[in-house]
Design a protein around this motif. Structure first.
Motif: not given
Length: 115
Positions: A17-31
């Motif tokens: 959900l966080y990755a979608v909210q922030h439109q992360m094309a590539t998942y970044d665990a630290e972000a």
């Protein structure tokens, strides 16, 4: 919950959900780790995910296509948990329960949360 209590969501649904909210094309665990999803963000994101057809969800940045069929249900559960607890947000953890248990048992060598 007691005053100043914080809900921490671990792994899977909450990080997606966080990755979608922030439109992360590539998942970044630290972000992702230590981020927050506000109640307002959860409301809007849940409504959006529930309204989108499956094929459209599969194309969303930040959402692995194999999770597209179940993410609306996970979003609903998280949103309702935040509301039921009377909280304003959920902290996001990229770490799993075992990570927390180990940190609790042996202490953590560094603070991995965001201020």
């Amino acid at each position: 919950p007691p005053p100043a209590a914080m809900l921490v969501g671990v792994a899977g649904t909450v990080t997606t959900l966080y990755a979608v909210q922030h439109q992360m094309a590539t998942y970044d665990a630290e972000a992702v780790h230590g981020g927050t999803l506000s109640r307002g963000e959860l409301d809007a994101l849940t409504d959006r995910l529930c309204a989108l057809p499956l094929d459209a969800r599969r194309a969303l940045p930040g959402l692995q296509p194999k999770r597209a069929d179940v993410i609306p249900a996970g979003a609903l559960i998280l949103r309702e948990a935040v509301k039921a607890l009377g909280l304003d947000a959920c902290r996001v953890s990229d770490r799993g329960l075992r990570w927390g248990l180990l940190a609790h048992r042996f202490g953590s060598g560094s603070d991995t949360s965001r201020s």
